[in-house]
Design a protein around this motif. Structure first.
Motif, PDB file in Angstrom:
ATOM      1  N   ILE A  33       1.291   8.521  66.804  1.00 21.75           N
ATOM      2  CA  ILE A  33       0.301   8.031  65.851  1.00 21.75           C
ATOM      3  C   ILE A  33       0.841   6.818  65.099  1.00 21.75           C
ATOM      4  O   ILE A  33       0.158   5.815  64.907  1.00 21.75           O
ATOM      5  N   ILE A  34       2.122   6.895  64.674  1.00 19.24           N
ATOM      6  CA  ILE A  34       2.708   5.822  63.866  1.00 19.24           C
ATOM      7  C   ILE A  34       3.072   4.605  64.725  1.00 19.24           C
ATOM      8  O   ILE A  34       2.721   3.473  64.409  1.00 19.24           O
ATOM      9  N   PHE A  35       3.779   4.853  65.826  1.00 16.74           N
ATOM     10  CA  PHE A  35       4.261   3.758  66.675  1.00 16.74           C
ATOM     11  C   PHE A  35       3.184   3.301  67.654  1.00 16.74           C
ATOM     12  O   PHE A  35       2.891   2.108  67.772  1.00 16.74           O
ATOM     13  N   GLY A  36       2.561   4.268  68.330  1.00 20.51           N
ATOM     14  CA  GLY A  36       1.575   3.910  69.344  1.00 20.51           C
ATOM     15  C   GLY A  36       0.309   3.328  68.763  1.00 20.51           C
ATOM     16  O   GLY A  36      -0.233   2.350  69.283  1.00 20.51           O
ATOM     17  N   GLN A  37      -0.187   3.915  67.660  1.00 19.76           N
ATOM     18  CA  GLN A  37      -1.448   3.457  67.092  1.00 19.76           C
ATOM     19  C   GLN A  37      -1.264   2.313  66.099  1.00 19.76           C
ATOM     20  O   GLN A  37      -2.146   1.486  65.927  1.00 19.76           O
ATOM     21  N   MET A  38      -0.120   2.280  65.390  1.00 14.70           N
ATOM     22  CA  MET A  38       0.061   1.298  64.314  1.00 14.70           C
ATOM     23  C   MET A  38       1.099   0.235  64.625  1.00 14.70           C
ATOM     24  O   MET A  38       1.165  -0.786  63.938  1.00 14.70           O
ATOM     25  N   VAL A 244       7.451   9.059  73.550  1.00 14.85           N
ATOM     26  CA  VAL A 244       6.297   8.182  73.316  1.00 14.85           C
ATOM     27  C   VAL A 244       6.280   7.017  74.299  1.00 14.85           C
ATOM     28  O   VAL A 244       5.248   6.681  74.880  1.00 14.85           O
ATOM     29  N   THR A 245       7.440   6.393  74.500  1.00 16.82           N
ATOM     30  CA  THR A 245       7.512   5.234  75.396  1.00 16.82           C
ATOM     31  C   THR A 245       7.266   5.628  76.839  1.00 16.82           C
ATOM     32  O   THR A 245       6.541   4.948  77.577  1.00 16.82           O
ATOM     33  N   PHE A 246       7.851   6.743  77.263  1.00 16.72           N
ATOM     34  CA  PHE A 246       7.718   7.198  78.638  1.00 16.72           C
ATOM     35  C   PHE A 246       6.283   7.622  78.935  1.00 16.72           C
ATOM     36  O   PHE A 246       5.751   7.382  80.017  1.00 16.72           O
ATOM     37  N   GLY A 247       5.637   8.252  77.953  1.00 14.36           N
ATOM     38  CA  GLY A 247       4.271   8.709  78.178  1.00 14.36           C
ATOM     39  C   GLY A 247       3.234   7.611  78.090  1.00 14.36           C
ATOM     40  O   GLY A 247       2.142   7.740  78.630  1.00 14.36           O
ATOM     41  N   GLY A 248       3.571   6.521  77.392  1.00 13.33           N
ATOM     42  CA  GLY A 248       2.590   5.463  77.128  1.00 13.33           C
ATOM     43  C   GLY A 248       2.360   5.402  75.638  1.00 13.33           C
ATOM     44  O   GLY A 248       1.894   6.379  75.043  1.00 13.33           O
ATOM     45  N   ALA A 249       2.695   4.281  75.019  1.00 19.31           N
ATOM     46  CA  ALA A 249       2.811   4.219  73.565  1.00 19.31           C
ATOM     47  C   ALA A 249       1.569   4.664  72.823  1.00 19.31           C
ATOM     48  O   ALA A 249       1.659   5.252  71.762  1.00 19.31           O
ATOM     49  N   ALA A 250       0.386   4.398  73.342  1.00 17.76           N
ATOM     50  CA  ALA A 250      -0.845   4.713  72.606  1.00 17.76           C
ATOM     51  C   ALA A 250      -1.622   5.867  73.236  1.00 17.76           C
ATOM     52  O   ALA A 250      -2.793   6.067  72.937  1.00 17.76           O
ATOM     53  N   SER A 251      -0.963   6.667  74.084  1.00 17.04           N
ATOM     54  CA  SER A 251      -1.648   7.743  74.794  1.00 17.04           C
ATOM     55  C   SER A 251      -1.115   9.099  74.339  1.00 17.04           C
ATOM     56  O   SER A 251       0.057   9.423  74.562  1.00 17.04           O
ATOM     57  N   LEU A 252      -1.980   9.907  73.710  1.00 17.31           N
ATOM     58  CA  LEU A 252      -1.556  11.249  73.300  1.00 17.31           C
ATOM     59  C   LEU A 252      -1.381  12.163  74.513  1.00 17.31           C
ATOM     60  O   LEU A 252      -0.492  13.004  74.525  1.00 17.31           O
ATOM     61  N   LEU A 253      -2.221  11.991  75.525  1.00 15.55           N
ATOM     62  CA  LEU A 253      -2.062  12.774  76.753  1.00 15.55           C
ATOM     63  C   LEU A 253      -0.726  12.455  77.410  1.00 15.55           C
ATOM     64  O   LEU A 253      -0.016  13.345  77.897  1.00 15.55           O
ATOM     65  N   GLY A 254      -0.358  11.186  77.417  1.00 11.97           N
ATOM     66  CA  GLY A 254       0.940  10.786  77.957  1.00 11.97           C
ATOM     67  C   GLY A 254       2.083  11.380  77.174  1.00 11.97           C
ATOM     68  O   GLY A 254       3.113  11.756  77.741  1.00 11.97           O
ATOM     69  N   THR A 255       1.927  11.496  75.844  1.00 11.49           N
ATOM     70  CA  THR A 255       2.966  12.109  75.015  1.00 11.49           C
ATOM     71  C   THR A 255       3.180  13.563  75.398  1.00 11.49           C
ATOM     72  O   THR A 255       4.317  14.027  75.494  1.00 11.49           O
ATOM     73  N   VAL A 256       2.091  14.286  75.640  1.00 14.19           N
ATOM     74  CA  VAL A 256       2.196  15.700  76.047  1.00 14.19           C
ATOM     75  C   VAL A 256       2.915  15.814  77.391  1.00 14.19           C
ATOM     76  O   VAL A 256       3.860  16.595  77.548  1.00 14.19           O
ATOM     77  N   ALA A 257       2.471  15.030  78.373  1.00 12.94           N
ATOM     78  CA  ALA A 257       3.074  15.087  79.706  1.00 12.94           C
ATOM     79  C   ALA A 257       4.537  14.665  79.671  1.00 12.94           C
ATOM     80  O   ALA A 257       5.397  15.281  80.317  1.00 12.94           O
ATOM     81  N   SER A 258       4.833  13.635  78.907  1.00 14.66           N
ATOM     82  CA  SER A 258       6.201  13.129  78.820  1.00 14.66           C
ATOM     83  C   SER A 258       7.126  14.150  78.165  1.00 14.66           C
ATOM     84  O   SER A 258       8.241  14.392  78.639  1.00 14.66           O
ATOM     85  N   ALA A 259       6.687  14.759  77.051  1.00  8.23           N
ATOM     86  CA  ALA A 259       7.511  15.757  76.367  1.00  8.23           C
ATOM     87  C   ALA A 259       7.812  16.939  77.280  1.00  8.23           C
ATOM     88  O   ALA A 259       8.945  17.435  77.338  1.00  8.23           O
ATOM     89  N   PHE A 260       6.799  17.380  78.033  1.00  8.15           N
ATOM     90  CA  PHE A 260       7.010  18.511  78.936  1.00  8.15           C
ATOM     91  C   PHE A 260       8.002  18.147  80.044  1.00  8.15           C
ATOM     92  O   PHE A 260       8.926  18.911  80.342  1.00  8.15           O
ATOM     93  N   GLY A 261       7.825  16.981  80.645  1.00  9.37           N
ATOM     94  CA  GLY A 261       8.710  16.573  81.734  1.00  9.37           C
ATOM     95  C   GLY A 261      10.146  16.401  81.285  1.00  9.37           C
ATOM     96  O   GLY A 261      11.082  16.879  81.944  1.00  9.37           O
ATOM     97  N   ILE A 262      10.358  15.740  80.141  1.00 14.35           N
ATOM     98  CA  ILE A 262      11.718  15.512  79.643  1.00 14.35           C
ATOM     99  C   ILE A 262      12.391  16.825  79.272  1.00 14.35           C
ATOM    100  O   ILE A 262      13.555  17.073  79.619  1.00 14.35           O
ATOM    101  N   ALA A 263      11.659  17.699  78.570  1.00 14.00           N
ATOM    102  CA  ALA A 263      12.248  18.971  78.135  1.00 14.00           C
ATOM    103  C   ALA A 263      12.616  19.850  79.326  1.00 14.00           C
ATOM    104  O   ALA A 263      13.699  20.445  79.369  1.00 14.00           O
ATOM    105  N   PHE A 298       0.929   6.979  81.129  1.00 15.99           N
ATOM    106  CA  PHE A 298      -0.497   6.842  80.846  1.00 15.99           C
ATOM    107  C   PHE A 298      -0.698   5.629  79.953  1.00 15.99           C
ATOM    108  O   PHE A 298      -0.616   5.743  78.730  1.00 15.99           O
ATOM    109  N   ALA A 299      -0.926   4.483  80.528  1.00 17.24           N
ATOM    110  CA  ALA A 299      -1.125   3.272  79.738  1.00 17.24           C
ATOM    111  C   ALA A 299      -2.515   3.292  79.126  1.00 17.24           C
ATOM    112  O   ALA A 299      -3.512   3.514  79.823  1.00 17.24           O
TER     113      ALA A 299
END
Length: 304
Positions: A33-38, A244-263, A298-299
């Motif tokens: 929200i902070i980095f991707g959206q702002m 955030v960067t791996f998932g796509g800076a402004a994509s919340l869906l990308g954040t979910v997928a990225s967090a799951f994959g990295i963890a 997810f760009a």
């Protein structure tokens, strides 16, 4: 070792990755929200997480001292208080510091890094220089055994449920609420958003504060799986930016997928090698993928 034993170990290791995924996702959501959206590089994001963790610790300490009969009920209220205090701290930080630095990303990086160091010193001075842990309610302790040889910790299931609730709430707020509409309008075209009557400065402040509040919830969740020290939040800031960067800076869906994959990659590889080597392997895979897809998994399609 029998096949069933290996399967149980793999499942438990995977669930350990789910616990890490939950904390990374909560951190990543706030940062997205902070980095991707702002476009603000908030190096103090980990310290807002620590504010949430310390809130739970202080709630536990005060409840244990003044109202021990409420020890089984304090934790949900402490999570809410963690969000409120981190939200208030984020609101104050945006008003005092961040609002003067928009469109100057390197300046926000340096300013928030200085803020993170100041907050760490405050934690050392006013709370404790050592790591602390809250007394968790009994219903968070122990494990659930769906079958023999497979033990799933209850606190991990609670953190996963909390993460699902917060993620769903953020998605609904961003795409179904007036605040979300204002945020998306501001991100897409700030001059036009101002022209149609949206107070973009107030939207920026509220968005930054909500991102910090979500980091506070991440800190509250973190207390169930680890102890908290003045530098605990800074240990997660690099992972949060990677998510955030791996998932796509402004994509919340990308954040979910990225967090799951990295963890999951880190947790499963830790079963076969040391923790440091597992982290190196995970980072190497992320770098290779970003070299091929620099915009992330997810760009977001934003009109320029």
């Amino acid at each position: 070792m029998e096949l069933s034993d290996m399967l149980n170990i793999a499942l438990m290791q995977g669930f350990a990755g789910i616990s890490l995924f939950s904390v990374l996702l909560l951190m990543g959501l706030g940062l997205a929200i902070i980095f991707g959206q702002m476009g603000v590089i908030n190096m103090a994001h980990g310290e807002f997480m620590a504010i949430g963790a310390y809130t739970v610790f202080l709630g536990s300490t005060l409840t244990e001292k003044f109202a021990p009969s409420l020890m089984q009920a304090y934790f949900p209220f402490a999570i809410a208080a963690a969000f409120v205090l981190a939200f208030a701290a984020g609101w104050l930080a945006e008003w005092a510091l961040i609002r003067h630095l928009y469109k100057r990303p390197l300046d926000t990086l340096l300013a928030t890094w200085g803020l993170s160091l100041a907050l760490q010193q405050c934690f050392r001075t006013f709370i404790s220089p050592k790591e602390v842990s809250p007394t968790l309610p009994e219903w968070l302790m122990g494990s659930w055994a769906p079958k023999e040889g497979l033990d799933i910790p209850i606190n991990g299931m609670f953190v996963l449920a909390l993460t699902a609730l917060v993620t769903g709430g953020v998605m609904l707020a961003l795409y179904k609420s007036r605040w979300g509409l204002r945020v998306r309008a501001t991100v897409s075209n700030r001059p036009m958003a101002n022209a149609i009557g949206i107070n973009t400065k107030r939207t920026d402040r509220l968005t930054f504060a909500i991102g910090c509040g979500i980091a506070g919830v991440a800190g509250a969740a973190f207390t169930t799986i680890g102890s908290t020290g003045p530098t605990s939040g800074s240990l997660y800031i690099v992972d949060a930016f990677l998510v955030v960067t791996f998932g796509g800076a402004a994509s919340l869906l990308g954040t979910v997928a990225s967090a799951f994959g990295i963890a999951q990659a880190q947790s499963i590889s830790e079963f076969f090698m040391t923790g440091s080597m597992a982290k190196v392997l995970t980072l190497s895979l992320i770098v290779l993928i970003l070299m091929m897809r620099p915009q992330g998994l997810f760009a977001a399609k934003v009109r320029k």
